[in-house]
Design a protein around this motif. Sequence first.
Motif, PDB file in Angstrom:
ATOM      1  N   ARG A 144       4.829   1.343  -9.362  1.00  0.00           N
ATOM      2  CA  ARG A 144       4.308   0.687  -8.155  1.00  0.00           C
ATOM      3  C   ARG A 144       4.378   1.629  -6.958  1.00  0.00           C
ATOM      4  N   LEU A 145       5.483   2.367  -6.860  1.00  0.00           N
ATOM      5  CA  LEU A 145       5.625   3.321  -5.749  1.00  0.00           C
ATOM      6  C   LEU A 145       4.561   4.395  -5.844  1.00  0.00           C
ATOM      7  N   LYS A 146       4.302   4.887  -7.055  1.00  0.00           N
ATOM      8  CA  LYS A 146       3.277   5.918  -7.231  1.00  0.00           C
ATOM      9  C   LYS A 146       1.898   5.384  -6.836  1.00  0.00           C
ATOM     10  N   LEU A 147       1.601   4.141  -7.265  1.00  0.00           N
ATOM     11  CA  LEU A 147       0.313   3.535  -6.886  1.00  0.00           C
ATOM     12  C   LEU A 147       0.206   3.383  -5.364  1.00  0.00           C
ATOM     13  N   ALA A 148       1.289   2.967  -4.734  1.00  0.00           N
ATOM     14  CA  ALA A 148       1.270   2.775  -3.284  1.00  0.00           C
ATOM     15  C   ALA A 148       1.087   4.099  -2.544  1.00  0.00           C
ATOM     16  N   LEU A 149       1.714   5.140  -3.037  1.00  0.00           N
ATOM     17  CA  LEU A 149       1.591   6.437  -2.383  1.00  0.00           C
ATOM     18  C   LEU A 149       0.233   7.089  -2.642  1.00  0.00           C
ATOM     19  N   ASP A 150      -0.322   6.869  -3.832  1.00  0.00           N
ATOM     20  CA  ASP A 150      -1.636   7.448  -4.167  1.00  0.00           C
ATOM     21  C   ASP A 150      -2.779   6.698  -3.513  1.00  0.00           C
ATOM     22  N   GLY A 151      -2.596   5.384  -3.363  1.00  0.00           N
ATOM     23  CA  GLY A 151      -3.682   4.540  -2.884  1.00  0.00           C
ATOM     24  C   GLY A 151      -3.710   4.455  -1.431  1.00  0.00           C
TER      25      GLY A 151
END
Length: 151
Positions: A144-151
């Motif tokens: 979720r953190l990766k998605l939030a940082l990428d998005g």
Amino acid sequence: GGLAGGLAEPCGRTFLYALVQAAAFLGIGTGFKLGIDCLAELCNTLSPPAVGRDGRKVRRVCVRHVTIPRLLLAYWLHTFIVSAAYVRTKLFSAIVWSGVRFTISNGRVCRMERKDLCGQWYTLPRESSLQEALEEDARVAAGRLKLALDG
């Protein structure tokens, strides 16, 4: 003496005692009703306007069907159910909730068991099951953190 002393001992003043109890019960119901009405109004105020099929603005939360007698009945039932659950919990050392059996000792959960495919109760050591759950939660949180940082 006095009115308060007489209310504490209802013998001889049963009608007055019952009247005070009824007024208190009605006050509780009225308080619940006002609280529900205020919350419904708050929800309707903060929500975007809803439009009905005929194009008119409609209220999203309507609590007109919640009457004071229904609230008092619900309050009485809730009190009875909570009391019964407390007594049941104190009398028995195991509780089955959502297919999981919790065993209680000294006021704390000391064992959790589930049924396998054959219907037999089993448990896993806390260290292994907890470790797996924490690792899975960490993987999900990292994703979720990766998605939030990428998005």
